[in-house]
Write an enzyme that holds these catalytic residues in place. Sequence first.
Site, PDB file in Angstrom:
ATOM      1  N   GLU A   1      -1.818   7.092   7.599  1.00 11.17           N
ATOM      2  CA  GLU A   1      -2.480   8.085   6.752  1.00 11.17           C
ATOM      3  C   GLU A   1      -3.533   8.836   7.548  1.00 11.17           C
ATOM      4  O   GLU A   1      -4.065   8.337   8.551  1.00 11.17           O
ATOM      5  CB  GLU A   1      -3.116   7.428   5.526  1.00 11.17           C
ATOM      6  CG  GLU A   1      -4.249   6.480   5.803  1.00 11.17           C
ATOM      7  CD  GLU A   1      -4.842   5.892   4.526  1.00 11.17           C
ATOM      8  OE1 GLU A   1      -6.046   5.635   4.525  1.00 11.17           O
ATOM      9  OE2 GLU A   1      -4.104   5.685   3.548  1.00 11.17           O
TER      10      GLU A   1
ATOM     11  N   LYS B   1       0.830  -1.204   0.000  1.00 13.39           N
ATOM     12  CA  LYS B   1       0.000   0.000   0.000  1.00 13.39           C
ATOM     13  C   LYS B   1       0.864   1.253   0.000  1.00 13.39           C
ATOM     14  O   LYS B   1       0.489   2.272  -0.589  1.00 13.39           O
ATOM     15  CB  LYS B   1      -0.928  -0.003   1.212  1.00 13.39           C
ATOM     16  CG  LYS B   1      -2.005  -1.080   1.154  1.00 13.39           C
ATOM     17  CD  LYS B   1      -2.909  -1.025   2.366  1.00 13.39           C
ATOM     18  CE  LYS B   1      -3.960  -2.117   2.317  1.00 13.39           C
ATOM     19  NZ  LYS B   1      -4.830  -2.137   3.486  1.00 13.39           N
TER      20      LYS B   1
ATOM     21  N   ARG C   1      -7.078  -8.479  -8.017  1.00  9.76           N
ATOM     22  CA  ARG C   1      -7.794  -9.762  -8.029  1.00  9.76           C
ATOM     23  C   ARG C   1      -9.270  -9.486  -8.252  1.00  9.76           C
ATOM     24  O   ARG C   1      -9.698  -8.331  -8.347  1.00  9.76           O
ATOM     25  CB  ARG C   1      -7.614 -10.474  -6.690  1.00  9.76           C
ATOM     26  CG  ARG C   1      -8.027  -9.588  -5.506  1.00  9.76           C
ATOM     27  CD  ARG C   1      -7.977 -10.314  -4.184  1.00  9.76           C
ATOM     28  NE  ARG C   1      -8.041  -9.408  -3.036  1.00  9.76           N
ATOM     29  CZ  ARG C   1      -9.147  -8.860  -2.559  1.00  9.76           C
ATOM     30  NH1 ARG C   1     -10.301  -9.103  -3.152  1.00  9.76           N
ATOM     31  NH2 ARG C   1      -9.104  -8.059  -1.505  1.00  9.76           N
TER      32      ARG C   1
END
Length: 666
Positions: A200, A116, A292
Amino acid sequence: MFNKILIANRGEIACRIIRTCRRLGIRTVAVYSEADAHAQHARLADEAWPIGGPRPQDSYLRGDAIIEVARRAGAQAIHPGYGFLSENADFADAVEAAGITFIGPGAASMRKMGSKAGAKQLMHAQGVPVVPGYTGENQDPAHLQAEADRIGYPLMIKAAHGGGGKGMRIVRAAGEFTAALESCQREAASAFGRDRVLLERYIGEPRHIEIQVFADRHGQTIHLGERECSAQRRYQKVVEESPSPFLTPELRLKMGEAAVEAARAIDYVNAGTVEFIVGPQGDFYFMEINTRLQVEHPVTELVTGLDLVEWQLRVAAGEHLPLHQQDISHRGHAIEVRLYAEDPSQGFLPGSGKLERLRLPAPSAHVRLDAGVVEGDTVTIFYDPMIAKLIVWDLDRPRALARLREALADCEIAGPKSNIDFLEKLVRHPRVVEGTIHTAYLDRHLEEVLPRDAALPDAHLALAAAASALHDEASTRAAAGSGPDPHTPWAIADGWRLGHAGERLLCFLHRGERIEVHARGSAGDYRLRIGERELTVRGARFADGRLGAEVDGRQWRMRVHADAGSASVHDGEHRVRLERVPAYRFDGNAAAGVGDRLVAPMPGRIVLVKAQPGQVVAEGEELLVMEAMKMELSLKAPRAGTVAAVQATAGDFVESEVVLVRLEAL
């Protein structure tokens, strides 16, 4: 196109892939663990091979064993489904190195998105808006604390290699950071094998909106519209729908274009999902790309009329995308919920056990079911406890919600506890009905949608008793019919005895309370006595899955089920469940202790032990941390006291109800 593929997964997604392959004439190879030897995906595939023990790391995460099975079975390609090895770039590389096609994106694209932190850096460089945060390599706790203080609170700690809501913590003050970081890292290491985290800024009251993208090997990249997943609990999606009730046409266009650019930036191929966090004013920020197929892909399929697994197979086989962007159209509204074996009243504690009864609505043009179990199967402790995905479609959102409420009412699960009552209450909540729910709402207002104890209405009890009586009468007739005298009057189970009025005793348990119903009559006409109350039931008959009857002069028609062990009544909004118990049963007060012990709530592995013999603890103080069903559970002291003994160590696998800590009075 391929002739044979191996499915490196289990459960409902494996069964769902098998369905498409069967339609296309592609043979399928399943793999299964010791715990899944009789699972539905192993039964449905054309052939199935064992690959190891029940724990994922001993079976479904063994890439070498899976590739060896594919080679021996002659599979030309491997479909990873979602979870397990689906986003493992090393596995994708190993598959291709073995001369087998990986049905998914290339390993290089995965590596760019597998972290990420790296994904955010890449998107920022490409001009895609990202949430302020820290994605660096330095994972020293002191450095992370300093970065957290710089970003400001509240903030989110996320596992850099995570997904599915695992390895995520909200920190609202600097003093909470260290404990949250340690917990997040432990969960990340256990679930994903790596404990790196990123930080974050936490966006208040955001929407979670994701865009389904698809790309082929010939340079074409398109999107198939959005899915909104803002109804979440602890970062796990609870309700997923398409289209989003929040997006304007202009915002939908911008987000679709941004998603396509994000996919192109990493040379993406096959199915993927670009996830965005969207602020109340429509400002949106890149979160991640899931490389995916998503759990919620059926809602996109229902509004587009496309089979995304078929598209995956065709793209992996080297074909062009079947449609161009301008050819994609959307019709109606689709909503998905997931039926889980879990107990909402106990903090959504995952459950396990045999599905003694599993009744789901009949599939139709409006109702779709993706399940990996059938009645009689066992929900094991080793994997996600999902029973089925329930997806509905209709021409617009209000009608789709009505379809969903009806479909949930038709669901019946006995054995492990389930979240059906929770879902039924949730889909009636004003925030869901109005389409205004945000990702933080349920965590702040969970009590609004948790099932609550309620009084048992007389009409519900009367219908449950009537249905139970009808069941008993039918069972007695069936037993007599197989005997030497099928016409005997003793086959009428109305309690009649020579010399006195016929009466039988029906006994139920409702939320721990024993209820005795004295019944006279048969064949749908009964006089009932419950304590000092008397009720009259007339004309009780089943038709179209409903029981209709007159109770004390008023007509009722409800979903009612009864068998030898239970009875349930659903009035269209609320469900009542009753356990049937023998009339001779003695319900003593079986004491479960006096709070001097802490027991394992379910089978699992101990990951952290905080308690020490001789330690003085307060009520509610965390004593151990346990991992079960891919979740961390905090086990707390039932009362204040002194720790007399600690009977588990980190790494131990323990069974349900095993005593872990013993306490003694201060």
